[in-house]
Design a protein around this motif. Structure first.
Motif, PDB file in Angstrom:
ATOM      1  N   THR A  39       0.838  -1.212   0.000  1.00 15.73           N
ATOM      2  CA  THR A  39       0.000   0.000   0.000  1.00 15.73           C
ATOM      3  C   THR A  39       0.868   1.255   0.000  1.00 15.73           C
ATOM      4  O   THR A  39       0.566   2.226  -0.704  1.00 15.73           O
ATOM      5  CB  THR A  39      -0.964  -0.014   1.212  1.00 15.73           C
ATOM      6  OG1 THR A  39      -1.775  -1.194   1.120  1.00 15.73           O
ATOM      7  CG2 THR A  39      -1.873   1.206   1.210  1.00 15.73           C
ATOM      8  N   ASP A  77      -7.484  -4.020  -3.779  1.00 12.60           N
ATOM      9  CA  ASP A  77      -6.928  -4.835  -2.697  1.00 12.60           C
ATOM     10  C   ASP A  77      -7.887  -6.011  -2.524  1.00 12.60           C
ATOM     11  O   ASP A  77      -9.002  -5.848  -2.011  1.00 12.60           O
ATOM     12  CB  ASP A  77      -6.825  -4.022  -1.405  1.00 12.60           C
ATOM     13  CG  ASP A  77      -6.181  -4.829  -0.285  1.00 12.60           C
ATOM     14  OD1 ASP A  77      -6.220  -6.085  -0.342  1.00 12.60           O
ATOM     15  OD2 ASP A  77      -5.645  -4.219   0.655  1.00 12.60           O
ATOM     16  N   GLU A 105      -3.273  -5.207  -5.211  1.00 17.16           N
ATOM     17  CA  GLU A 105      -2.719  -5.914  -4.056  1.00 17.16           C
ATOM     18  C   GLU A 105      -3.475  -7.229  -3.867  1.00 17.16           C
ATOM     19  O   GLU A 105      -4.657  -7.310  -4.138  1.00 17.16           O
ATOM     20  CB  GLU A 105      -2.879  -5.067  -2.782  1.00 17.16           C
ATOM     21  CG  GLU A 105      -2.107  -3.761  -2.826  1.00 17.16           C
ATOM     22  CD  GLU A 105      -2.162  -3.016  -1.499  1.00 17.16           C
ATOM     23  OE1 GLU A 105      -1.825  -3.622  -0.456  1.00 17.16           O
ATOM     24  OE2 GLU A 105      -2.544  -1.831  -1.507  1.00 17.16           O
TER      25      GLU A 105
HETATM   26 MG   LIG Z   1      -2.005  -3.159   1.813  1.00 19.72          MG
END
Ligand SMILES: [Mg+2]
Ligand SMILES: Nc1ncnc2c1ncn2[C@@H]1O[C@H](COP(=O)(O)OP(=O)(O)O)[C@@H](O)[C@H]1O
Length: 152
Positions: A39, A77, A105
């Motif tokens: 991140t 994510d 991610e």
């Molecule tokens: Mg992350």
């Protein structure tokens, strides 16, 4: 290609370099354990590309969209992605276009649904720092990483 990132500013610098070479239409996955820096790196890329204001982690929403003039940026994510049927219902497929860059991610959680990436990035812990590994998986990805290597 592999690189050592001794501290967070080094991760941010790598993000700024990636921002200079990623092209519209590209897909990049970011793998690595919790806290590896996925991140942090993604935020640095988005900032360098011109995203202002708060950059939320898409932990619950699974995706956060940004638009910089005519370029769309999607930060995914998939940590909480469980049901492959959710893929069809979600419209995520529509995020993958020639005028967008997708940064993803936890791609392994959506394996089977995700389009093929151009670049696979992996962060791993090395002592107090991190190791950054970059693999090109397409011709566009290869060109991009060649440019990245020249930006030191
Ligand atoms: Mg992350
Ligand atoms: N190169 C680095 N060396 C040491 N610590 C780092 C480095 N890059 C990032 N960090 C720190 O590691 C943590 C990474 O968190 P985060 O980016 O949320 O990880 P992830 O998204 O992979 O779970 C942050 O606390 C950040 O300050």
């Amino acid at each position: 290609m592999q690189e050592f990132l001794p501290d967070e500013p080094a991760t941010q610098a790598a993000g700024a370099r990636l921002a200079q070479v990623l092209k519209p239409g590209m897909v990049m996955t970011l793998s690595g354990d919790l806290g590896a820096g996925k991140t942090t790196l993604t935020r640095a890329i988005l900032r360098s590309m011109g995203v202002n204001g708060r950059i939320k982690s898409p932990t619950y929403s699974l995706v956060e969209p940004y638009v910089i003039s005519n370029l769309y940026l999607y930060h995914f994510d998939f940590y909480r992605f469980e049901d492959p049927d959710e893929w069809e219902a979600s419209g995520f497929r529509d995020c993958f276009r020639e005028d967008s860059i997708c940064l993803i991610e936890w791609p392994e959680k959506a394996a089977g649904s995700l389009p093929a990436p151009d670049i696979a990035l992996t962060l791993s812990w090395v002592g107090e720092g991190r190791s950054l590994q970059l693999n090109a998986l397409s011709k566009a990805g290869k060109l991009c990483l060649n440019q990245y290597a020249q930006l030191t």
